[in-house]
Design a protein around this motif. Sequence first.
Motif, PDB file in Angstrom:
ATOM      1  N   ASN A   1      96.922  43.936  46.921  1.00 49.31           N
ATOM      2  CA  ASN A   1      96.337  44.696  48.093  1.00 49.31           C
ATOM      3  C   ASN A   1      95.812  45.936  48.563  1.00 49.31           C
ATOM      4  N   LEU A   2      94.621  45.277  48.606  1.00 52.24           N
ATOM      5  CA  LEU A   2      93.119  46.064  48.381  1.00 52.24           C
ATOM      6  C   LEU A   2      93.079  47.600  48.817  1.00 52.24           C
ATOM      7  N   ARG A   3      94.108  48.412  49.692  1.00 55.80           N
ATOM      8  CA  ARG A   3      94.712  49.513  50.560  1.00 55.80           C
ATOM      9  C   ARG A   3      94.709  50.349  49.331  1.00 55.80           C
ATOM     10  N   ASP A   4      95.920  49.831  48.450  1.00 53.61           N
ATOM     11  CA  ASP A   4      96.326  50.000  47.268  1.00 53.61           C
ATOM     12  C   ASP A   4      96.166  50.157  45.995  1.00 53.61           C
ATOM     13  N   GLU A   5      95.246  49.180  45.427  1.00 53.65           N
ATOM     14  CA  GLU A   5      95.108  49.163  43.655  1.00 53.65           C
ATOM     15  C   GLU A   5      93.957  48.724  44.039  1.00 53.65           C
TER      16      GLU A   5
ATOM     17  N   THR B   1     105.822  56.540  50.025  1.00 51.24           N
ATOM     18  CA  THR B   1     106.631  56.249  48.520  1.00 51.24           C
ATOM     19  C   THR B   1     107.685  57.965  49.621  1.00 51.24           C
ATOM     20  N   PHE B   2     108.861  58.033  49.797  1.00 50.01           N
ATOM     21  CA  PHE B   2     109.737  58.924  49.945  1.00 50.01           C
ATOM     22  C   PHE B   2     111.193  59.241  48.535  1.00 50.01           C
ATOM     23  N   ARG B   3     110.663  60.400  47.690  1.00 51.62           N
ATOM     24  CA  ARG B   3     111.789  60.512  46.877  1.00 51.62           C
ATOM     25  C   ARG B   3     112.499  61.517  47.035  1.00 51.62           C
ATOM     26  N   LYS B   4     113.648  60.956  46.575  1.00 48.77           N
ATOM     27  CA  LYS B   4     115.014  61.808  46.236  1.00 48.77           C
ATOM     28  C   LYS B   4     115.931  62.423  48.691  1.00 48.77           C
ATOM     29  N   SER B   5     115.478  62.026  49.133  1.00 45.88           N
ATOM     30  CA  SER B   5     115.914  62.102  50.097  1.00 45.88           C
ATOM     31  C   SER B   5     114.856  61.230  51.589  1.00 45.88           C
ATOM     32  N   LEU B   6     116.099  61.003  52.020  1.00 45.48           N
ATOM     33  CA  LEU B   6     114.752  59.976  53.880  1.00 45.48           C
ATOM     34  C   LEU B   6     114.253  61.023  54.206  1.00 45.48           C
ATOM     35  N   HIS B   7     114.204  62.779  54.073  1.00 48.15           N
ATOM     36  CA  HIS B   7     113.180  63.153  55.027  1.00 48.15           C
ATOM     37  C   HIS B   7     111.484  62.919  55.182  1.00 48.15           C
TER      38      HIS B   7
ATOM     39  N   MET C   1     106.633  47.531  58.161  1.00 54.31           N
ATOM     40  CA  MET C   1     106.457  45.877  58.209  1.00 54.31           C
ATOM     41  C   MET C   1     107.618  45.482  56.687  1.00 54.31           C
ATOM     42  N   GLY C   2     107.447  47.055  56.257  1.00 55.14           N
ATOM     43  CA  GLY C   2     108.634  46.027  55.050  1.00 55.14           C
ATOM     44  C   GLY C   2     109.001  47.587  54.435  1.00 55.14           C
ATOM     45  N   ALA C   3     110.358  47.736  54.116  1.00 54.95           N
ATOM     46  CA  ALA C   3     110.839  48.504  53.003  1.00 54.95           C
ATOM     47  C   ALA C   3     111.639  48.172  51.732  1.00 54.95           C
ATOM     48  N   ALA C   4     111.797  49.058  50.839  1.00 53.90           N
ATOM     49  CA  ALA C   4     112.985  49.059  49.869  1.00 53.90           C
ATOM     50  C   ALA C   4     114.034  50.658  49.463  1.00 53.90           C
TER      51      ALA C   4
ATOM     52  N   ILE D   1     103.532  42.291  47.375  1.00 56.47           N
ATOM     53  CA  ILE D   1     103.327  43.961  47.780  1.00 56.47           C
ATOM     54  C   ILE D   1     104.033  44.968  47.661  1.00 56.47           C
ATOM     55  N   LEU D   2     105.116  45.077  48.204  1.00 60.17           N
ATOM     56  CA  LEU D   2     106.336  45.722  48.153  1.00 60.17           C
ATOM     57  C   LEU D   2     106.986  45.627  47.152  1.00 60.17           C
ATOM     58  N   TRP D   3     107.648  44.581  46.091  1.00 65.23           N
ATOM     59  CA  TRP D   3     108.289  44.182  44.857  1.00 65.23           C
ATOM     60  C   TRP D   3     107.683  45.092  43.942  1.00 65.23           C
ATOM     61  N   LYS D   4     105.675  44.255  44.022  1.00 63.64           N
ATOM     62  CA  LYS D   4     104.941  44.878  42.836  1.00 63.64           C
ATOM     63  C   LYS D   4     105.110  46.457  42.940  1.00 63.64           C
ATOM     64  N   LYS D   5     104.961  47.397  43.777  1.00 63.44           N
ATOM     65  CA  LYS D   5     104.964  49.013  43.400  1.00 63.44           C
ATOM     66  C   LYS D   5     106.653  49.220  43.217  1.00 63.44           C
ATOM     67  N   LEU D   6     107.821  48.498  43.437  1.00 65.60           N
ATOM     68  CA  LEU D   6     109.682  48.632  42.908  1.00 65.60           C
ATOM     69  C   LEU D   6     109.307  48.960  41.974  1.00 65.60           C
ATOM     70  N   THR D   7     109.253  48.089  41.275  1.00 61.89           N
ATOM     71  CA  THR D   7     108.764  47.343  40.178  1.00 61.89           C
ATOM     72  C   THR D   7     107.571  48.142  39.175  1.00 61.89           C
ATOM     73  N   ASP D   8     107.424  48.794  39.222  1.00 59.88           N
ATOM     74  CA  ASP D   8     106.175  49.249  38.938  1.00 59.88           C
ATOM     75  C   ASP D   8     107.084  51.233  38.789  1.00 59.88           C
TER      76      ASP D   8
END
Length: 492
Positions: A268-272, A361-367, A410-413, A455-462
């Motif tokens: 994913n060029l934009r992220d990697e 990435t949103f951490r610790k809340s849905l804000h 487009m996707g969410a974990a 793309i999402l799974w790679k970011k998730l498992t990292d």
Amino acid sequence: MGTLPSPREARQFLSRFSLPTSANATTPDSSRTAALKTETTTAQSGNNFVDTLLWPTDHLALIKLEGPFEKENLTAIANTLVQLQRLGLLSLVMVDNRTWWQQEDMLPRDSPDNKAEHSVEIRKRMMKDMMDIVDEVEKSGGSARPVYDGVFESAKSPQQGVANQAAMEQVLIRPGMPPIQSCLKLRQIPIMIPLATTEKSHRAPVQSNDALVALAKYMGDMARNTHLVPETGQRSLIPLRLIVINSSGGIPLTRASGIEGPTHCFVNLRDEYNTIVDDLENMDHIPEELAKSYRSDLDMIKDSLEHLPPTCSALVTSSPSLTLITNLITDKPLFSSTMRGQDPKMMLATTVLRNGLDIFTFRKSLHGLDLMQLQRLLESSFGKPLDADGFYGRIQERTETVILAGRDYMGAAIVTQEGGNIMREGKGERVLAKVAYLDKFSIAPKSQGIGVADILWKKLTDEFPDLVWRSRSDNPVNKWYFDRADGHIKIL
């Protein structure tokens, strides 16, 4: 059928590449319309289903052949180009060879005559390699045409931010590109070399990557100016794939965490992009020249995909035959970068790249999340309504991380933190361990099959090397989950 497509992938391929009906066929000129009607009548009268499927469509691949190649490898590449055309993907080939420039510093160029001699020598090498490929395509049953003039122009423009305004070479495209249009109308594979016409009407060698970026920019402009397409018939100038075929394989991989292997399977060029550039600059196990070549191709692909439609993907491969045909039919990498237990030797051949998605990435809340948009994503992905109040109320206090793919959801974990509570055992107590739990993993239906899940799974498992989740026994994507799990427990 050796590509083993799933039923959904096979249907998608056939819908994109099968013979257009007379009601929706768009052709560049009346002669082709007449030919289409004649061929359609013949196919229908003979019930020749195979010929109907193999009717040539207007899909195009922009391919860079990065030599030198051995004779048998060149033959295999030519066979692949012909096979791709029979499947509906016509190739537009740019020839490159690092040996063209190897003697560049050894030749005396302290006078205009020496510079001209040097340019002539490179042009001779280019012409020979181009004709070798043309001959191989013809021997493989295809039709190819050498293109060495009428496409590229070279102009000098001042560099921005340079005090003395030093001039730099800029590769431009001649409007309309008549040689390319002529090849495509005749269903010939254009075999090009990077020669550009200078301001003094000389043909001078330029870098192939500069020429490819110029082509991609021109094609991207054509894609955006869709009102030109029906009148000029330039639909064929919008590529479906950007492919680099070399002798060294995909982009090498060094990751601090996650799956280890010799190459990136999916990028994913934009992220990697920045991470890969940093890796290439600090790799001691590959020659410096090879690392520079990978970096140059990576920059070319990134610049090109930024100009092309988001449906266009790129591949870097040393094993073109099955790899390119599989990717054409399934529209995904031959291997998944997130799958466990893959043979690193099998992963060596190919890297698939997309301009990709922004990852948030949103951490610790849905804000900060648009909860209505997230709800629409979950409902469309799971195919049933969501009890929004109950769901958000349940995860509100235990949300660990939400990883979002794309600004348009487009996707969410969604990962929650579970455990940590006190469990009574007889007269004693013990505190349950806290674990990261994958509560929801959703991909929008319109985004399935194009790499968003990887793309999402790679970011998730990292983010979470240790992660647990559950799935119903009748979940149709269980195989995808099992392929990515270190282990599982079946609860009856």
